[in-house]
Write a protein that holds these residues in place. Structure first.
Motif, short mmCIF file in Angstrom:
data_model
loop_
_atom_site.label_atom_id
_atom_site.label_comp_id
_atom_site.label_asym_id
_atom_site.label_seq_id
_atom_site.Cartn_x
_atom_site.Cartn_y
_atom_site.Cartn_z
N ALA A 125 0.83 -1.20 0.00
CA ALA A 125 0.00 0.00 0.00
C ALA A 125 0.87 1.26 0.00
O ALA A 125 0.61 2.20 -0.75
CB ALA A 125 -0.93 -0.01 1.22
N VAL A 126 1.90 1.27 0.84
CA VAL A 126 2.79 2.44 0.88
C VAL A 126 3.60 2.53 -0.41
O VAL A 126 3.81 3.63 -0.94
CB VAL A 126 3.73 2.34 2.10
N LEU A 127 4.01 1.39 -0.95
CA LEU A 127 4.76 1.39 -2.20
C LEU A 127 3.92 1.96 -3.34
O LEU A 127 4.42 2.73 -4.17
CB LEU A 127 5.23 -0.02 -2.55
N ARG A 128 2.64 1.60 -3.40
CA ARG A 128 1.77 2.14 -4.45
C ARG A 128 1.66 3.66 -4.33
O ARG A 128 1.64 4.37 -5.35
CB ARG A 128 0.39 1.49 -4.38
N ARG A 129 1.57 4.15 -3.10
CA ARG A 129 1.53 5.61 -2.91
C ARG A 129 2.83 6.25 -3.43
O ARG A 129 2.80 7.30 -4.08
CB ARG A 129 1.35 5.94 -1.44
N TRP A 130 3.96 5.61 -3.14
CA TRP A 130 5.24 6.15 -3.60
C TRP A 130 5.33 6.11 -5.12
O TRP A 130 5.83 7.06 -5.74
CB TRP A 130 6.39 5.37 -2.98
N LEU A 131 4.86 5.06 -5.73
CA LEU A 131 4.91 4.95 -7.19
C LEU A 131 4.07 6.03 -7.87
O LEU A 131 4.41 6.48 -8.96
CB LEU A 131 4.43 3.56 -7.63
N ARG A 132 3.00 6.45 -7.20
CA ARG A 132 2.19 7.53 -7.75
C ARG A 132 2.87 8.89 -7.58
O ARG A 132 2.63 9.81 -8.36
CB ARG A 132 0.81 7.54 -7.09
N ASN A 133 3.70 9.02 -6.56
CA ASN A 133 4.42 10.27 -6.32
C ASN A 133 5.79 9.94 -5.76
O ASN A 133 6.02 10.00 -4.55
CB ASN A 133 3.65 11.17 -5.35
N ARG A 173 8.98 6.68 3.91
CA ARG A 173 9.51 5.70 4.85
C ARG A 173 8.98 5.92 6.27
O ARG A 173 8.68 4.94 6.95
CB ARG A 173 11.04 5.72 4.84
N PRO A 174 8.85 7.18 6.75
CA PRO A 174 8.25 7.35 8.08
C PRO A 174 6.84 6.77 8.16
O PRO A 174 6.46 6.21 9.19
CB PRO A 174 8.24 8.88 8.26
N ASP A 175 6.06 6.91 7.08
CA ASP A 175 4.71 6.33 7.06
C ASP A 175 4.78 4.81 7.16
O ASP A 175 3.98 4.18 7.87
CB ASP A 175 3.98 6.72 5.77
N ASP A 207 -8.14 0.41 -2.89
CA ASP A 207 -7.24 1.55 -2.76
C ASP A 207 -6.96 1.90 -1.31
O ASP A 207 -6.50 3.01 -1.00
CB ASP A 207 -7.82 2.77 -3.47
N ALA A 208 -7.20 0.97 -0.39
CA ALA A 208 -6.92 1.22 1.02
C ALA A 208 -5.44 1.51 1.22
O ALA A 208 -4.58 0.87 0.62
CB ALA A 208 -7.34 0.01 1.85
N ASP A 209 -5.15 2.49 2.08
CA ASP A 209 -3.75 2.81 2.33
C ASP A 209 -3.25 2.08 3.56
O ASP A 209 -3.96 1.29 4.18
CB ASP A 209 -3.55 4.33 2.47
#
Length: 262
Positions: A177-185, A191-193, A247-249
């Motif tokens: 989930a965090v990786l998908r957010r990073w790939l979008r931006n 990493r803190p998240d 799309d859950a984070d």
């Protein structure tokens, strides 16, 4: 892994993804990938079984690194003279949940450290269904490695297969989930998240009511004390199932797992 092997795999991955992006996946031949990676066709097939495999070749090496990393804190098995079976000697100084999170962070850092390759591969996966299926296989292999480690390393009252599967799956889901957010931006520092989401999972794993958990819900300072007091809870083991939107984070996933365990 050797530096030469790592360089060869990275070169092949970059060449393959570049060709697939420019020419199309179906239109690119193995010979073209081998030429771009500066290896022979025979060498290509000796190292990579197919075009699909070469796209994720760096993860083959990364998975090996993850397994070695986890093995460094895995208890050694010894023969039980009394029972004639194998048993593990648990090290109370090791928090297996933390070690799994560290291994998952290694995977995340690999993606971030290879930004252009990661972004190009992500775009490619959106276009080629077969590669998305192959990505699922790769993800499952990480999950199985985490599960096996937890099953072998957690104290006896917490090492059931279902509990290990639940935590391993949660770590992989949060990582993705965090990786998908990073790939979008990719210019965000997430990493803190990721660290906080993993901390939430660990708190949930050690929460009151979970086998061997400390009374305050935090990982016990000496997990061996929790292990010796958690025998009565063994009959209350549960499989954690949480249903979330696609799309859950990471916060949604960690919260859902925590709510189920509450």
């Amino acid at each position: 892994m050797t530096a030469v092997r790592t360089h060869t795999h990275a070169q092949a991955v970059d060449a393959a993804i570049d060709l697939f992006s420019r020419q199309g996946y179906e239109q690119t031949t193995v010979e073209e990938i081998a030429d771009a990676a500066q290896v022979s066709r025979a060498t290509f097939f000796r190292r990579f079984r197919s075009k699909e495999d070469v796209v994720f070749a760096d993860h083959e090496l990364l998975l090996e690194e993850v397994v070695v990393m986890l093995a460094a804190t895995r208890p050694e098995a010894r023969d039980s003279v009394e029972a004639g079976a194998r048993e593990t000697v648990w090290n109370p100084a090791v928090d297996p949940y933390l070690e799994v999170c560290r291994a998952a962070r290694l995977v995340f850092d690999h993606h971030v450290g290879q930004r252009e390759t990661s972004l190009a591969r992500h775009r490619l996966l959106q276009e080629v269904p077969a590669l998305r299926d192959r990505e699922l296989v790769t993800t499952h292999r990480y999950e199985r490695a985490f599960t096996a480690y937890l099953r072998d390393t957690l104290p006896a009252d917490r090492s059931s297969t279902t509990m290990s599967i639940a935590f391993a799956a949660s770590v992989v889901a949060v990582h993705n989930a965090v990786l998908r957010r990073w790939l979008r931006n990719p210019y965000l520092d997430l990493r803190p998240d990721l660290e906080e989401a993993f901390a939430e999972l660990r708190r949930a794993a050690w929460a009151p009511g979970a086998d061997g958990a400390g009374s305050d819900g935090d990982p016990p300072d000496d997990p061996s004390a929790a292990a010796s007091s958690g025998g009565a809870a063994g009959s209350n083991r549960r499989v954690v199932v949480a249903v979330l939107d696609q799309d859950a984070d990471a916060d949604d996933i960690a919260r859902a797992v925590r709510d189920v365990l509450a």
